[in-house]
Design a protein around this motif. Sequence first.
Motif, mmCIF file in Angstrom:
data_model
loop_
_atom_site.group_PDB
_atom_site.id
_atom_site.type_symbol
_atom_site.label_atom_id
_atom_site.label_comp_id
_atom_site.label_asym_id
_atom_site.label_seq_id
_atom_site.Cartn_x
_atom_site.Cartn_y
_atom_site.Cartn_z
ATOM 1 N N TYR A 190 -90.965 -31.966 -49.659
ATOM 2 C CA TYR A 190 -90.028 -30.860 -49.753
ATOM 3 C C TYR A 190 -89.190 -30.818 -48.477
ATOM 4 C CZ TYR A 190 -93.744 -28.844 -46.933
ATOM 5 O OH TYR A 190 -94.693 -28.647 -45.975
ATOM 6 N N GLN A 191 -88.119 -30.053 -48.537
ATOM 7 C CA GLN A 191 -87.240 -29.917 -47.386
ATOM 8 C C GLN A 191 -87.791 -28.823 -46.471
ATOM 9 O OE1 GLN A 191 -83.282 -28.583 -48.361
ATOM 10 N NE2 GLN A 191 -82.433 -29.608 -46.581
ATOM 11 N N GLU A 192 -88.042 -29.168 -45.192
ATOM 12 C CA GLU A 192 -88.514 -28.185 -44.217
ATOM 13 C C GLU A 192 -87.473 -27.076 -44.092
ATOM 14 O OE1 GLU A 192 -91.322 -28.096 -42.238
ATOM 15 O OE2 GLU A 192 -92.190 -29.949 -42.967
ATOM 16 N N ASP A 193 -87.928 -25.807 -44.120
ATOM 17 C CA ASP A 193 -87.014 -24.679 -44.134
ATOM 18 C C ASP A 193 -87.201 -23.817 -42.888
ATOM 19 O OD1 ASP A 193 -85.201 -23.076 -46.281
ATOM 20 O OD2 ASP A 193 -86.338 -21.697 -45.005
ATOM 21 N N THR A 194 -86.141 -23.645 -42.114
ATOM 22 C CA THR A 194 -86.190 -22.861 -40.885
ATOM 23 C C THR A 194 -86.460 -21.388 -41.167
ATOM 24 O OG1 THR A 194 -84.626 -24.403 -39.886
ATOM 25 C CG2 THR A 194 -84.906 -22.279 -38.799
ATOM 26 N N GLU A 195 -85.879 -20.848 -42.224
ATOM 27 C CA GLU A 195 -86.086 -19.439 -42.562
ATOM 28 C C GLU A 195 -87.553 -19.154 -42.868
ATOM 29 O OE1 GLU A 195 -84.588 -16.067 -45.783
ATOM 30 O OE2 GLU A 195 -83.980 -18.154 -46.042
ATOM 31 N N LEU A 196 -88.186 -20.024 -43.645
ATOM 32 C CA LEU A 196 -89.603 -19.840 -43.951
ATOM 33 C C LEU A 196 -90.452 -19.950 -42.693
ATOM 34 C CD1 LEU A 196 -89.925 -21.873 -47.272
ATOM 35 C CD2 LEU A 196 -89.592 -19.415 -46.987
ATOM 36 N N ARG A 197 -90.088 -20.860 -41.804
ATOM 37 C CA ARG A 197 -90.812 -21.010 -40.533
ATOM 38 C C ARG A 197 -90.723 -19.717 -39.715
ATOM 39 N NH1 ARG A 197 -92.386 -25.358 -37.855
ATOM 40 N NH2 ARG A 197 -91.143 -26.715 -39.171
ATOM 41 N N GLN A 198 -89.543 -19.113 -39.670
ATOM 42 C CA GLN A 198 -89.342 -17.885 -38.904
ATOM 43 C C GLN A 198 -90.123 -16.711 -39.494
ATOM 44 O OE1 GLN A 198 -85.073 -17.557 -38.890
ATOM 45 N NE2 GLN A 198 -84.853 -18.897 -37.119
ATOM 46 N N ILE A 199 -90.400 -16.750 -40.769
ATOM 47 C CA ILE A 199 -91.202 -15.710 -41.411
ATOM 48 C C ILE A 199 -92.691 -16.000 -41.242
ATOM 49 C CG2 ILE A 199 -91.806 -14.655 -43.630
ATOM 50 C CD1 ILE A 199 -88.884 -15.266 -44.506
ATOM 51 N N ALA A 200 -93.076 -17.249 -41.376
ATOM 52 C CA ALA A 200 -94.492 -17.625 -41.385
ATOM 53 C C ALA A 200 -95.157 -17.519 -40.019
ATOM 54 C CB ALA A 200 -94.656 -19.038 -41.940
ATOM 55 N N TRP A 201 -94.471 -17.918 -38.942
ATOM 56 C CA TRP A 201 -95.111 -17.896 -37.622
ATOM 57 C C TRP A 201 -95.552 -16.497 -37.197
ATOM 58 C CZ3 TRP A 201 -97.866 -21.109 -35.128
ATOM 59 C CH2 TRP A 201 -97.668 -22.467 -35.275
ATOM 60 N N VAL A 234 -91.220 -22.980 -51.909
ATOM 61 C CA VAL A 234 -90.290 -22.178 -52.702
ATOM 62 C C VAL A 234 -89.612 -23.124 -53.684
ATOM 63 C CG1 VAL A 234 -88.268 -20.684 -52.656
ATOM 64 C CG2 VAL A 234 -89.947 -20.540 -50.819
ATOM 65 N N ASP A 235 -89.732 -22.799 -54.958
ATOM 66 C CA ASP A 235 -89.217 -23.675 -56.015
ATOM 67 C C ASP A 235 -87.708 -23.480 -56.177
ATOM 68 O OD1 ASP A 235 -89.060 -25.462 -58.075
ATOM 69 O OD2 ASP A 235 -89.930 -24.119 -59.575
ATOM 70 N N ASP A 236 -86.974 -24.014 -55.231
ATOM 71 C CA ASP A 236 -85.519 -24.016 -55.279
ATOM 72 C C ASP A 236 -85.062 -25.448 -55.534
ATOM 73 O OD1 ASP A 236 -85.213 -21.320 -54.748
ATOM 74 O OD2 ASP A 236 -84.839 -21.580 -52.615
ATOM 75 N N ASP A 237 -83.774 -25.613 -55.604
ATOM 76 C CA ASP A 237 -83.226 -26.956 -55.720
ATOM 77 C C ASP A 237 -82.362 -27.215 -54.499
ATOM 78 O OD1 ASP A 237 -82.611 -29.450 -56.683
ATOM 79 O OD2 ASP A 237 -81.029 -28.728 -58.010
ATOM 80 N N PRO A 238 -82.822 -27.967 -53.529
ATOM 81 C CA PRO A 238 -84.059 -28.747 -53.493
ATOM 82 C C PRO A 238 -85.267 -27.887 -53.117
ATOM 83 C CG PRO A 238 -82.880 -29.060 -51.446
ATOM 84 C CD PRO A 238 -82.010 -28.176 -52.313
ATOM 85 N N LEU A 239 -86.446 -28.401 -53.453
ATOM 86 C CA LEU A 239 -87.699 -27.738 -53.103
ATOM 87 C C LEU A 239 -87.757 -27.583 -51.592
ATOM 88 C CD1 LEU A 239 -90.437 -26.723 -54.268
ATOM 89 C CD2 LEU A 239 -91.330 -29.002 -53.787
#
Length: 64
Positions: A4-15, A39-44
């Motif tokens: 999947y594509q690493e996502d900066t927004e998810l990282r900022q929420i998860a940490w 997150v099941d987006d296109d791309p994942l």
Amino acid sequence: MVFYQEDTELRQIAWPILTLVWEEFPELAKNQIALTWLVDDDPLRGFHYRGGEAFYPASVVKLF
């Protein structure tokens, strides 16, 4: 290698979530937890903490 594509927004929420978990449970070592968030987006897209570690998960939480 992740599928999947690493996502900066998810990282900022998860940490901050991981930080709160360690504050709430100080006896929990950083090598005793792993998190993979997809997150099941296109791309994942997704985030992982210790996602490359090989271990048997004690529990799996899925939200649909």
